[in-house]
Design a protein around this motif. Structure first.
Motif, short mmCIF file in Angstrom:
data_model
loop_
_atom_site.label_atom_id
_atom_site.label_comp_id
_atom_site.label_asym_id
_atom_site.label_seq_id
_atom_site.Cartn_x
_atom_site.Cartn_y
_atom_site.Cartn_z
N LEU A 165 -0.73 -8.56 10.02
CA LEU A 165 0.32 -7.93 10.82
C LEU A 165 1.63 -7.92 10.03
CD1 LEU A 165 0.86 -8.53 14.52
CD2 LEU A 165 2.75 -9.06 13.08
N ILE A 166 1.94 -9.05 9.38
CA ILE A 166 3.20 -9.12 8.63
C ILE A 166 3.11 -8.19 7.42
CG2 ILE A 166 4.70 -10.65 7.27
CD1 ILE A 166 4.89 -11.10 10.28
N SER A 167 1.93 -8.14 6.78
CA SER A 167 1.79 -7.29 5.58
C SER A 167 2.09 -5.84 5.88
CB SER A 167 0.37 -7.35 5.02
OG SER A 167 0.16 -8.58 4.44
N ASP A 168 1.58 -5.32 7.01
CA ASP A 168 1.83 -3.89 7.21
C ASP A 168 2.99 -3.57 8.13
OD1 ASP A 168 -0.82 -4.75 8.40
OD2 ASP A 168 -0.39 -3.08 9.72
N GLU A 169 3.44 -4.54 8.93
CA GLU A 169 4.52 -4.20 9.85
C GLU A 169 5.88 -4.62 9.36
OE1 GLU A 169 4.05 -2.24 12.10
OE2 GLU A 169 1.96 -2.41 12.66
N TYR A 170 5.92 -5.52 8.41
CA TYR A 170 7.24 -6.01 8.04
C TYR A 170 7.40 -6.07 6.53
CZ TYR A 170 10.61 -9.42 6.55
OH TYR A 170 11.62 -10.04 5.90
N SER A 171 8.41 -5.48 6.03
CA SER A 171 8.85 -5.72 4.68
C SER A 171 10.27 -5.22 4.58
CB SER A 171 7.97 -4.98 3.67
OG SER A 171 8.59 -5.12 2.41
N SER A 172 11.17 -6.15 4.33
CA SER A 172 12.57 -5.72 4.26
C SER A 172 12.80 -4.89 3.01
CB SER A 172 13.50 -6.93 4.28
OG SER A 172 13.23 -7.74 3.16
N GLU A 173 11.85 -4.97 2.04
CA GLU A 173 12.04 -4.24 0.79
C GLU A 173 11.66 -2.77 0.91
OE1 GLU A 173 11.00 -6.92 -2.92
OE2 GLU A 173 9.35 -6.67 -1.56
N ILE A 174 10.74 -2.49 1.85
CA ILE A 174 10.22 -1.13 1.89
C ILE A 174 10.98 -0.30 2.91
CG2 ILE A 174 8.16 0.27 2.35
CD1 ILE A 174 6.55 -2.24 1.53
N LYS A 175 11.49 0.83 2.44
CA LYS A 175 12.21 1.70 3.35
C LYS A 175 11.17 2.53 4.10
CE LYS A 175 16.18 4.60 3.05
NZ LYS A 175 15.97 5.96 2.66
N GLU A 176 11.25 2.52 5.42
CA GLU A 176 10.25 3.24 6.20
C GLU A 176 10.64 4.71 6.31
OE1 GLU A 176 9.44 0.94 9.87
OE2 GLU A 176 7.46 1.81 9.54
N ASN A 177 10.44 5.46 5.25
CA ASN A 177 10.76 6.89 5.29
C ASN A 177 9.86 7.62 6.28
OD1 ASN A 177 12.79 6.84 3.38
ND2 ASN A 177 11.29 6.76 1.72
N TYR A 178 8.59 7.25 6.25
CA TYR A 178 7.62 7.88 7.14
C TYR A 178 7.17 6.87 8.19
CZ TYR A 178 7.26 11.03 3.15
OH TYR A 178 7.55 11.89 2.14
#
Ligand code: KIV
Ligand code: ZN
Length: 511
Positions: free
Chosen positions: A379-392
């Motif tokens: 869940l943390i791997s795909d729902e959270y990453s402060s580094e990745i900008k959620e463009n899509y």
């Protein structure tokens, strides 16, 4: 007194050289925290000079790890060593691992240096590294094809210069166990003052003998083994940590060595590494494969029921099988969720991120009654990453399929505040979904890998999907998990697209 075997883990460096396995800074920190929990003595966190991203990742690992040493690789080049020295600066215990090739084939064709130049550079490199730390490791790259008298000369010189660990790599995975043991034993007996340093080995698995060669080195005096979780690594990989550790432990009668590894964390560590890298573990892999402790034949089952040791040389629970106890459920509150995250070494930086993660956890708990640690990691791997900008962002997905009709998928994606909807047919629902996504984003990336794995057992288990995309020479792994594998696939595809557009993933570490 029983000797200690030092475990040097290079999952975050050599392991990361597996095609497509490059990790973000946050992913490296998560794995490093788990490696520390596992009891690894030295964590090689990367190759600082490879890219600014790798530098920052090593620095971040060095700032978080308390007990293990944190190490950076560096060629025998002043700039590499400076970068390595700066990157490990925040560490409580920091090591620089410098290397230069010593085989005729590498010296002549790759380095274009004479043996005396190589010797001189090796000593210089150790001296440069000593300006940053007194824990310097020297490796003679391609030691397997190097001449023994030259290796003796180089090792003698770098020991005099102050190297504390001498690593002997089988860089190309060429050796045979008895030969490798003999080589280590000859080096230890011929190098003056060899007992003042730790002898180490680093074996690749091109002929499937990395673990056997490493163990043969140990029987002949090596007291550090360089290895990786799940045997990840360049080409066919490195010696697998779990196999080395469990061989030494199970055959204490032969090795009579102890290590710091808390073996009950082996399986959770293996699962975390495979979740993050997208490299699934084959079911029949020793120790960490799903079948490693499964007894299929009736005769074996009968034997184990009557007396476990008839067919088992290790206990599954000693390596962490079955340790995935139900950790949380539908009724668990925010505090319970937060403390479980902390226990798993996951620190979300703000209350807002914690709230988002908790929402996702609640959604999952509605679909799946028992939530295991593996579910939380996914869940943390795909729902959270402060580094990745959620463009899509995936807004909606609906699919239609029957035996007499081509599978069809309709996807709604939000791209920079605008929602777009597309429908596509495909050879299957995953194919139709990816085509519909591409109709919207038109990314121009190439799909290199699509893999699905169940995170825990049972039909309500989450499917964990890895999608590897390549674009303009960059390769990224996207992860997605859901109790519905079509949704998990769409999430993984979008996660990979977001990584590509965030320009987060670094180039291949040794480019
Ligand atoms: O395989 C190898 O020789 C290496 C060295 C850098 C130790 O990875
Ligand atoms: Zn290597």
């Amino acid at each position: 007194m029983t000797d200690k075997l030092i475990i040097f883990d290079t999952t975050l460096r050599d392991g990361e050289q597996s095609p497509g396995a490059s990790m973000t800074q946050e992913e490296k920190v998560r794995i490093a925290l788990q490696l520390e929990k596992l009891g690894v003595d030295i964590i090689e966190a990367g190759f600082a000079a490879a890219s600014p991203g790798d530098f920052k990742a090593i620095e971040a690992v060095a700032g978080k790890i308390e007990n293990s040493s944190v190490c950076s690789l560096a060629r025998a080049v002043q700039n590499d060593i400076n970068k390595a020295g700066l990157a490990i600066k925040p560490a409580n215990k920091g090591r620089i691992h410098t290397f230069i090739a010593t085989s005729p084939i590498h010296m002549e064709n790759k380095l274009r240096m004479s043996p005396s130049q190589v010797l001189e550079r090796a000593v210089e490199a150790v001296n440069w590294a000593l300006e940053y730390t007194d824990d310097v490791e020297f490796s003679a790259e391609d030691a397997v094809r190097s001449e023994i008298p030259f290796l003796v000369e180089v090792f003698d010189a770098v020991i005099k210069a102050g190297a504390k660990t001498i690593n002997v790599p089988d860089t190309v995975g060429y050796s045979i166990p008895f030969q490798w043991g003999e080589r280590i034993s000859q080096l230890i007996s011929k190098v003056p003052n060899s007992n003042s340093v730790v002898w180490s080995t680093h074996c690749h698995n091109d002929l499937g003998m990395a673990v056997a060669n490493s163990l043969s080195a140990v029987l002949n005096g090596a007291r550090q083994v360089e290895c990786t979780i799940n045997g990840l690594g360049e080409r066919a990989g490195n010696a697998s940590l779990e196999e080395i550790v469990m061989s030494v432990k199970t055959r204490k009668d032969i090795f009579d060595l102890v290590s710091n590894i808390k073996t009950e964390f082996i399986v959770p560590t293996s699962k975390l590494v495979s979740t993050i890298t997208g490299y699934n573990v084959q079911p029949n892999k020793a120790i960490v494969g799903a079948n490693a402790f499964a007894h299929e034949s009736g005769i074996h089952q009968d034997g184990v029921l009557k007396h476990r040791e008839t067919y088992e040389i290790m206990r599954a629970e000693d390596v962490g099988w079955g340790a995935n106890k139900i950790s949380l459920g539908k009724l668990s509150g925010r505090n319970a969720f937060k403390s479980r995250l902390e226990a798993l070494g996951i620190n979300l930086d703000s209350d807002q991120l914690l709230n988002v993660a908790f929402e996702k956890f609640k959604e999952l708990a509605d679909k799946k009654t028992e939530i295991f640690d593996e579910d939380i990691h996914a869940l943390i791997s795909d729902e959270y990453s402060s580094e990745i900008k959620e463009n899509y962002k995936l807004i909606d997905l609906s699919v239609e399929s029957s035996i007499n009709k081509s599978p069809e998928s309709t996807v709604v994606i939000n791209f920079e505040g605008v929602e777009k909807k597309e429908t596509s047919k495909g050879s299957g629902l995953v194919d139709a979904t990816f085509k519909a996504i591409e109709k919207i984003v038109n990314s121009g990336s190439e799909l290199l890998l699509f893999s699905v794995n169940n995170i825990t057992s049972g039909t309500d288990s989450q499917g964990e999907v890895t999608v590897r995309l390549a674009k303009n020479g960059r390769v990224v792994n996207g992860q997605g998990s859901d109790t519905d594998i079509i949704t998990a696939s769409a999430k993984a595809y979008i996660n990979a697209l977001n990584k590509i557009t965030s320009k987060l993933e670094r180039a291949h570490p040794q480019v």
